[in-house]
Write an enzyme that holds these catalytic residues in place. Structure first.
Site, short mmCIF file in Angstrom:
data_model
loop_
_atom_site.label_atom_id
_atom_site.label_comp_id
_atom_site.label_asym_id
_atom_site.label_seq_id
_atom_site.Cartn_x
_atom_site.Cartn_y
_atom_site.Cartn_z
N ASP A 269 8.22 7.95 68.53
CA ASP A 269 9.15 6.88 68.88
C ASP A 269 8.42 5.55 68.63
O ASP A 269 7.21 5.50 68.38
CB ASP A 269 9.65 7.00 70.32
CG ASP A 269 10.97 6.24 70.50
OD1 ASP A 269 11.29 5.38 69.65
OD2 ASP A 269 11.68 6.46 71.50
C1 NOJ Z 1 13.25 3.36 70.51
C2 NOJ Z 1 14.23 4.37 70.99
O1 NOJ Z 1 13.70 5.07 72.09
C3 NOJ Z 1 14.66 5.37 69.93
O2 NOJ Z 1 15.71 6.14 70.42
C4 NOJ Z 1 15.02 4.68 68.65
O3 NOJ Z 1 15.45 5.61 67.69
C5 NOJ Z 1 13.81 3.89 68.17
N1 NOJ Z 1 13.48 2.88 69.15
C6 NOJ Z 1 14.01 3.24 66.81
O4 NOJ Z 1 14.81 2.13 66.91
#
Ligand code: NOJ
Length: 749
Positions: A269
């Site tokens: 993430d």
């Molecule tokens: C953080 C989020 O937790 C995740 O769900 C998302 O896909 C990513 N950022 C990318 O933007």
């Protein structure tokens, strides 16, 4: 290319080029106009050299097709081995045609329709040149304080599994397992794992749970998405039992790869590899890079950790070099599965063959259908709804004319495309029957810190609050019925949107209180990204329609339901608590040694609260209709079965009311005695049926051994002989049929 050819390609790359494939940056790192890299963002994340940007393997959240085309073109000109860029983005529930938020979608229990919505999502993204979407998010959720429940499939494992499967099928296509066909994207299951169980519902907080809870409740939805063929998985931000998921070797190698057989790309993430340091799990970036690689994380999203630290690490250690090669191969396989080596501009159309897919009539129709089936009728005293043609309606509330009904994660959607509730009602009611007033602010002033970046997206409240209230009371007085559109703001849920007290804003409560003294029926239409606590207002209104964030077709869907053009059929995928103190509250809780036996329980020493009922305001599976469904004639073909047999339960459902409608018939099972304590009940099957007035249908459920299995402490998945209670009903609380069955090793003849 076959895998052998791809392996050879990996061997041709320098270490720096290999590492490049594992780097993911946002589009602002690239300046396509003068072919140079942008130094601002590069410095900010600590990327030391520009060549790292030139070698980058994938891009995050660039969604404009001209930009994508240009970035790909300039990249390929510079790339020695002509390895195309991958474009990945957060398209969670719609690209331009925005569907209801996922938590609402699962209230439809209509998974073929959810699959259709994902098909639309994929089509619209494909034409923009996007290759991967970071969806579906399949984290099981039990705590409405957590802002991200809006993106989740709810509290139930079976609904989570169905959602994961239908979304992956819709996004990726369920044909040839390896290659992703035209019109489709690669799907990414997230967040691995158990992110939805963050302590106290506080965003990014730690998760602590038994392995039994993890395997039996939380893992199955990820497993289902992987089984459906999802090409990517994303790690979670949280720690799981003390170890951050992004550096958790047991979780990502033993569980994800070996047990769940995932062989695709594991992406971190956002900045989660670097956060291993903040977690106190890695001392510095070198150790964070090593932990993540050892844990099997292939792509480093938006940090410079792999970019700056892997080279030295792999030069010193052959085993790590082998892991690097594996990770690069997986990324190249994904590019190959998408056909990017043959067509790096995949999906991007030239001006001549534009098909006008985006926001097409068909796409909007699917969005309307799903919105109508996602909006839940929670209360309808004395048949307040549907509205009748000759009633004078006062449409009041800050959501009456609001266009921001797409929800937090519709980052590519355009609010200008949404239909407001006012417009929806105008299309269906005689204009002389409808008057409109705002009545209150959407948000209380200065009460919540919604993050500076969103300030310019918040509603501008220029009018005096007192005047708004007076105008509302004036139109209410001259009307027969009040439709009161209230709710939380988009930025009060979603990522970073945890709330300790998820209730309606005080400004709106004041409006509800004032209108409730007028002795007019009030229909509350509630917008929100989570189950809000409605206890305070529930008694003051005659009907409640829970709209969630319904997407582009908002106003039309809500108006169709209010006027009876469509009949509500949705049932809750998440429990509505009475108070914050009851949270976490979910229907499938484990049994206790001292259950509360009835609501009037006079025993102190039972599992209960002394100041409030244990019961939720609205239970999982609950939702009303304008018609009435009568259940009758239950039959069980046998009461005993072996593991190779099935028991058939049949019943008749009849529409005895005066509207056609859809009913969701639910079957729950309770394992009476087992080697680990099992839940009070678990949803095991459901059927959604469509019945005209007076029509009836015979329904059959087949109970098989799979429904009785659970994960044992040794990791095995099996059932145990003994008694099981079967419940059938309209929701998780009201059971119209209950019978005991028995699983035996052989029949006593
Ligand atoms: C953080 C989020 O937790 C995740 O769900 C998302 O896909 C990513 N950022 C990318 O933007």
């Amino acid at each position: 290319m076959n895998n052998e050819m791809l392996r050879k390609k990996v061997d041709q790359l320098t270490i720096q080029e290999k590492i490049g494939q594992l780097i993911q940056l946002t589009g602002n790192f690239f300046d396509t106009h003068n072919d140079s890299v942008v130094t601002g963002p590069q410095k900010k994340i600590g990327l030391s050299r520009s060549y790292q940007i030139n070698n980058t393997g994938s891009i995050l959240n660039t969604v404009d097709k001209q930009q994508i085309r240009e970035m790909q073109r300039t990249h390929l000109l510079k790339s020695t081995h002509k390895i195309p860029l991958l474009f990945m983005a957060d398209i969670i529930y719609g690209f331009k045609t925005i569907f209801p938020i996922p938590l609402a979608q699962t209230c439809s229990w209509n998974f073929p329709l959810i699959e259709e919505s994902a098909t639309v999502l994929a089509k619209e993204c494909y034409e923009a040149g996007i290759h991967v979407t970071f969806a579906p998010m399949v984290d099981l959720v039990r705590d409405p304080r957590w802002g991200r429940v809006m993106e989740a499939p709810g509290e139930d494992t079976l609904l989570g599994e169905c959602y994961a499967e239908s979304m992956v099928n819709g996004i990726q296509g369920n044909g040839d397992a390896q290659h992703i066909p035209k019109g489709k994207l690669a799907a990414c299951i997230k967040h691995f794992a158990a992110y939805g169980a963050a302590v106290a519902g506080r965003e990014y907080n730690s998760v602590d749970m038994s392995e039994s809870m993890l395997r039996n409740f939380f893992l199955p939805s990820y497993a289902k998405g992987i089984e459906a063929g999802a090409k990517l998985v994303m790690t979670a931000f949280n720690t799981l039992n003390g170890i951050p998921c992004t550096g958790n070797k047991w979780l990502n190698r033993d569980m994800l790869r070996d047990t769940l057989h995932f062989d695709g790309v594991l992406i971190s993430d956002y900045a989660a590899i670097d956060e291993l340091i903040t977690h106190g799990y890695a001392e510095n970036q070198t150790s964070a890079a090593k932990q993540a690689l050892l844990a099997g994380v292939d792509i480093d999203m938006k940090t410079a950790v792999y970019a700056n630290k892997l080279e030295k690490l792999v030069k010193q250690n052959q085993d790590l070099h082998a892991l690097l090669d594996e990770a690069v191969l997986r990324v190249l396989m994904l590019k190959n599965d998408l056909g990017l080596f043959d067509d790096p501009y995949r999906g991007i159309q030239t001006e001549e063959d534009i098909t006008n897919t985006i926001l097409s009539k068909e796409h909007k129709e699917t969005a309307l259908k799903l919105a109508e089936e996602s909006i839940v009728l929670l209360k309808n005293n004395n048949h307040t709804l549907p509205l009748s043609r000759n009633q004078k309606v006062a449409l009041i509330g800050p959501y009456a004319e609001e266009k921001a009904t797409l929800g937090f994660w519709a980052i590519t959607g355009d609010e200008a495309d949404t239909i407001t509730l006012k417009d929806g009602l105008h299309a269906l009611l005689d204009t002389s029957c409808l008057s409109v007033a705002r009545g209150a602010y959407l948000l209380d002033k200065h009460t919540e810190n919604l993050y500076d970046k969103y300030n310019d997206k918040l509603p501008v409240e220029s009018e005096d609050e007192e005047t708004l209230l007076e105008e509302a009371i004036a139109i209410a007085k001259t009307s027969d019925i009040i439709v009161l559109a209230v709710g939380e703001n988009t930025y009060q849920s979603g990522e970073g949107g945890s709330r300790t007290n998820p209730v309606l804003p005080a400004t709106q409560l004041r409006l509800i209180n004032a209108l409730s003294t007028l002795a007019k029926p009030i229909v509350l239409v509630v917008y929100g990204g989570r189950p809000l606590i409605l206890t305070e207002v529930e008694e003051k209104v005659s009907a409640i329609l829970y709209a969630w964030f319904p997407g582009t077709m908002n106003g039309l869907a809500v108006a169709n339901l209010l006027t009876g053009k469509a009949n509500p059929s949705a049932k809750l995928s998440m429990t509505f608590p009475r108070s914050v103190g009851q949270i976490p509250i979910y229907y499938n809780e484990l049994r206790t040694g001292r259950p509360q036996l009835d609501e009037e329980n006079t025993h102190r020493f039972a599992s209960r609260y002394i100041d409030q009922s244990n019961l939720p305001l609205y239970p999982f599976g609950f939702g009303k209709s304008y018609t009435h469904f009568q259940y009758s004639d239950f039959r069980l073909n046998q009461e005993e079965m072996t593991k190779n047999e099935q028991i058939k339960v049949t019943l008749t459902v009849k529409n005895t009311g005066s509207y056609s409608g859809k009913e969701i018939v639910q079957l729950y099972i309770c394992d009476k005695v087992a080697s680990i304590t099992r839940p009070v009940k678990l949803l095991k099957a459901f059927k959604k049926i469509d019945l005209k007035v007076g029509e009836s249908q015979r329904i059959e459920f087949e109970i098989d051994n799979n429904m009785l299995k659970f994960y044992h402490p040794d990791g095995s998945f099996d059932s145990e002989h003994g008694d099981f209670d079967i419940f059938i009903g309209k929701d998780s609380a009201e059971h119209l049929f209950k019978r005991r069955i028995r699983l035996v090793s052989k029949h006593n003849t």
